[in-house]
Scaffold this active site. Structure first.
Site, PDB file in Angstrom:
ATOM      1  CD  GLU A 257      -2.705   1.451   0.139  1.00 47.81           C
ATOM      2  OE1 GLU A 257      -3.317   0.506  -0.369  1.00 47.81           O
ATOM      3  OE2 GLU A 257      -2.755   2.612  -0.312  1.00 47.81           O
ATOM      4  CB  THR A 299      -5.746  -0.330  -4.125  1.00 47.32           C
ATOM      5  OG1 THR A 299      -5.299   0.550  -3.126  1.00 47.32           O
ATOM      6  CG2 THR A 299      -5.147  -1.701  -3.893  1.00 47.32           C
ATOM      7  CG  HIS A 414      -4.875   3.752   2.798  1.00 51.79           C
ATOM      8  ND1 HIS A 414      -5.560   4.940   2.961  1.00 51.79           N
ATOM      9  CD2 HIS A 414      -5.275   3.243   1.614  1.00 51.79           C
ATOM     10  CE1 HIS A 414      -6.331   5.134   1.910  1.00 51.79           C
ATOM     11  NE2 HIS A 414      -6.182   4.122   1.079  1.00 51.79           N
ATOM     12  CG  HIS A 474      -1.793   3.941  -5.156  1.00 53.25           C
ATOM     13  ND1 HIS A 474      -1.725   4.712  -4.023  1.00 53.25           N
ATOM     14  CD2 HIS A 474      -2.649   2.938  -4.873  1.00 53.25           C
ATOM     15  CE1 HIS A 474      -2.535   4.223  -3.104  1.00 53.25           C
ATOM     16  NE2 HIS A 474      -3.101   3.122  -3.584  1.00 53.25           N
TER      17      HIS A 474
HETATM   18  C1  GP9 Z   1      -9.021  -0.574   0.199  1.00 54.57           C
HETATM   19  C2  GP9 Z   1      -7.583  -0.523  -0.106  1.00 54.57           C
HETATM   20  C3  GP9 Z   1      -7.085   0.884  -0.185  1.00 54.57           C
HETATM   21  O1  GP9 Z   1      -9.575  -1.824   0.116  1.00 54.57           O
HETATM   22  O2  GP9 Z   1      -7.325  -1.231  -1.243  1.00 54.57           O
HETATM   23  O3  GP9 Z   1      -7.611   1.552  -1.234  1.00 54.57           O
HETATM   24  P1  GP9 Z   1      -6.942   2.821  -1.920  1.00 54.57           P
HETATM   25  O4  GP9 Z   1      -7.561   4.039  -1.309  1.00 54.57           O
HETATM   26  O5  GP9 Z   1      -5.466   2.776  -1.705  1.00 54.57           O
HETATM   27  O6  GP9 Z   1      -7.296   2.678  -3.348  1.00 54.57           O
HETATM   28 MN    MN Z   2      -3.773   1.630  -2.219  1.00 55.33          MN
END
Ligand code: GP9
Ligand code: MN
Length: 627
Positions: A257, A299, A414, A474
């Site tokens: 992440e 994501t 995140h 990302h």
């Molecule tokens: C949520 C996780 C995070 O399930 O994949 O999402 P993002 O905000 O990074 O797209």
């Molecule tokens: Mn993500």
């Protein structure tokens, strides 16, 4: 406006107001009793409370345009239909723990599941949901003086609809403040229902679906010919030394992440940020010029690119907008070679519409939040902490028939990068951006979680039969934090630097080839992962529609396109209509970038064309089929 609204003679429309209020309150009660909508603040509760009003007031307000003898009947029938929609959602939610979407409604497998057990899902108490409709019918029949609905003047109608518009604007404004870009990014059904209400959500869903249906209807197989020619012309022969080296092995993908490459081999106040990932380079193929190519779907976009070797869309999340298209994704392809596939991610299955999209991509199994034990203690920020997640995931991996293709999606690193003290191993940065400051300790936490996971794979015995792919999904730090980022990197963040910051780490770890570890500096992107992985498994991709190239291919070009049209070559970076020289970071003559401009544009538009037209339905991997 307020004055105008005050002028509306409410006594003429008490029946309408009563019906609207009953439906409104009922909807809110249903939200609270039957749907598991997480509310984190008083503001969110307020939005949830007011969100049914605008839709209900508009639909029932149409009665103001009708003849007097039809008005009440219209209201009663509309209330009954709306209640039925609400009721259907309640039943559906009981079974699937999700809100109805139009495509899902027509997905026979889903509805088939429901069909058999529908009676078990019903309870006599459910009939109470229709009590207000019966009450309204009874009132209408007895013509009570206080429950009137008269024809109103044009002026009054205007006042009525002005008032509703005001409510809708307030609702949307509050929702937008709570969750920016709610409608363009379409994150999650729960979030949509929470912010714009269940009824507006259905309208939104219908608009989205009809738009893509229309685009699809106008597309035909001939559009694929040109695309196929382009793809064929850009095909790179796989590297003979690498082709098939992972044949029959499990593939364990880990989506890291928000991990950007700028933290690799770097310190914060003399603390190494990613000690494990730094060491892991010496045992893996590590790509240090590898870019993410995601758009608004974050994501989910990275998942889409890596599984399909197609670009995500410029607007919205393709997982949402084209979740039921025909694809030719990795899980579906490897199935023909005896592979099982799974995604492991401790979040709601409907987030990013994953439950629907994973079926289209051909995944066999999705271990979502229901497969994990998530408690207050083992969670932080967005949910289950990565160390816990990996820990609990190991059992799931062991339960899968081998060989498998499994993707684990981490969550702790995140935004807003929250972390408990007990998990913090390195200090925060001290800069003007709290977000950037907090980023470093959470990155470090993920690094530790990854180390623990790889060790656990070793002790579990899975390691030997697997290859491990780690990739950053990302960016984590947006351009809003350029000043603080410049402070950390000790150089100003120019548009050129911004593009370079879109690099994310990619590790391909093949236990048998540990000693042949290498840093590969060729310019590449997530789009290249599909052909690379398939070739490692010894699966030919010559006939696949794909925009990436095998990362190990000898003649893989140094070239990658970002979703905003920026591109990177061996010597140049092109962004915002400006060409930069990579060595100096200075502006270069535009003509130096020109040879690649056309290629960058056509790649993105060919890929968009495939998605909008659902063109892969005409393609079976080898020959065209005219369906
Ligand atoms: C949520 C996780 C995070 O399930 O994949 O999402 P993002 O905000 O990074 O797209
Ligand atoms: Mn993500």
């Amino acid at each position: 406006m307020i004055k105008k609204i005050k002028n509306l003679s409410l006594s003429n429309i008490t029946f309408l107001l009563l019906a609207t209020s009953l439906l409104w309150i009922k909807t809110y009660v249903v939200y609270k009793l039957y749907f598991d909508i997480k509310i984190e603040s008083a503001m969110q509760e307020l939005i949830l409370f007011i969100n049914p009003i605008s839709f209900l007031a508009v639909v029932l307000g149409i009665s103001l345009f009708l003849k007097k003898n039809r008005q009440k009947r219209y209201i009663i029938i509309s209330s009954a239909i709306i209640t039925f929609v609400l009721f259907a959602n309640v039943i559906y939610y009981r079974f699937f723990n999700d809100f109805i979407t139009i495509p899902v409604l027509f997905q026979t497998s889903n509805m088939g599941d429901l069909g058999n057990s529908i009676f078990e899902l019903l309870s006599w108490k459910d009939s109470l949901m229709f009590a207000d409709v019966i009450f309204l019918a009874w009132l209408a029949r007895h013509n009570y003086r206080w429950a009137v609905l008269d024809t109103v003047s044009k002026k009054d109608r205007r006042i009525y609809f002005t008032a509703i518009t005001a409510i809708a604007i307030i609702n949307l404004g509050l929702a937008e403040a709570e969750r920016p870009q709610l409608l363009t990014r379409t994150f999650d059904r729960e979030m949509l229902v929470k912010n714009i209400g269940t009824y507006n959500y259905h309208v939104y869903d219908i608009v989205l679906q009809s738009k893509s249906k229309a685009q699809k209807a106008f597309a035909d197989s001939s559009e694929l010919v040109q695309i196929e020619n382009y793809v064929k012309a850009n095909y790179n022969k796989p590297n003979e030394d690498m082709y098939g080296v992972a044949k029959g092995k499990n593939i364990i993908m880990v989506s890291m992440e928000s991990l950007q490459s700028f933290v690799i081999n770097k310190n914060v106040y003399s603390h190494e940020i990613t000690p494990f990932l730094n060491d892991f380079i010496s045992e893996s193929f590590y790509f240090d010029n590898f870019y993410h190519q995601t758009g608004q779907g974050k994501t989910s976009d990275s998942e889409f690119i890596t599984d399909n070797s197609l670009y995500p869309l410029g607007r919205g999340a393709v997982f949402f907008t084209h979740g039921t298209n025909e694809y030719n994704a990795i899980p579906e392809i490897v199935k023909n070679y005896g592979y099982n596939s799974a995604v492991l991610h401790a979040n709601n299955k409907s987030f990013w519409n994953r439950d629907v999209m994973y079926q289209s991509l051909g995944y066999d199994k999705f271990f979502d939040i229901e497969s994990y034990e998530v408690t207050e203690e083992n969670s932080v920020g967005w949910g289950l902490k990565d160390k816990e997640f990996f820990d609990q995931s190991l059992e799931h991996l062991q339960s899968l028939p081998q060989p498998f293709y499994a993707k684990l999606i981490t969550l702790t690193n995140h935004f807003p990068f929250k972390l408990g003290e007990e998990d913090t191993s390195i200090p925060e940065l001290e800069s003007s951006s709290k977000t950037l400051n907090r980023y470093f300790p959470t990155v470090r936490y993920m690094d530790e979680a990854l180390e623990q996971f790889i060790n656990d794979l070793k002790t579990s015995g899975l390691y030997e039969n697997s290859i491990i792919v780690l990739y950053g999904d990302h960016y984590g730090i947006s351009e809003n934090h350029n000043e603080a980022m410049g402070f950390y990197l000790k150089r100003p963040i120019t548009p050129f630097e911004s593009v370079q910051l879109q690099r994310v780490p990619l590790y391909i770890h093949i236990p048998e080839l540990k000693d042949e570890a290498k840093i590969i500096t060729k310019v590449s992107g997530q789009i290249d992962m599909k052909p690379t992985l398939l070739h490692l498994l010894g699966i030919d991709t010559k006939n696949d529609i794909q925009f990436g190239s095998d990362l190990f291919a000898v003649d893989k070009p140094d070239f990658t396109v970002l979703r905003d049209g920026s591109f990177i070559t061996k010597n140049y970076v092109y962004t915002n209509n400006t060409c930069y020289d990579k060595a100096s970071g200075q502006e270069a003559d535009r003509t130096l970038c020109e040879p690649y401009e056309e290629k960058a544009k056509s790649e993105l538009s060919y890929s968009d064309q495939i998605i909008y037209g659902d063109l892969l339905r005409f393609y079976d991997g080898r020959t065209f089929i005219n369906k």
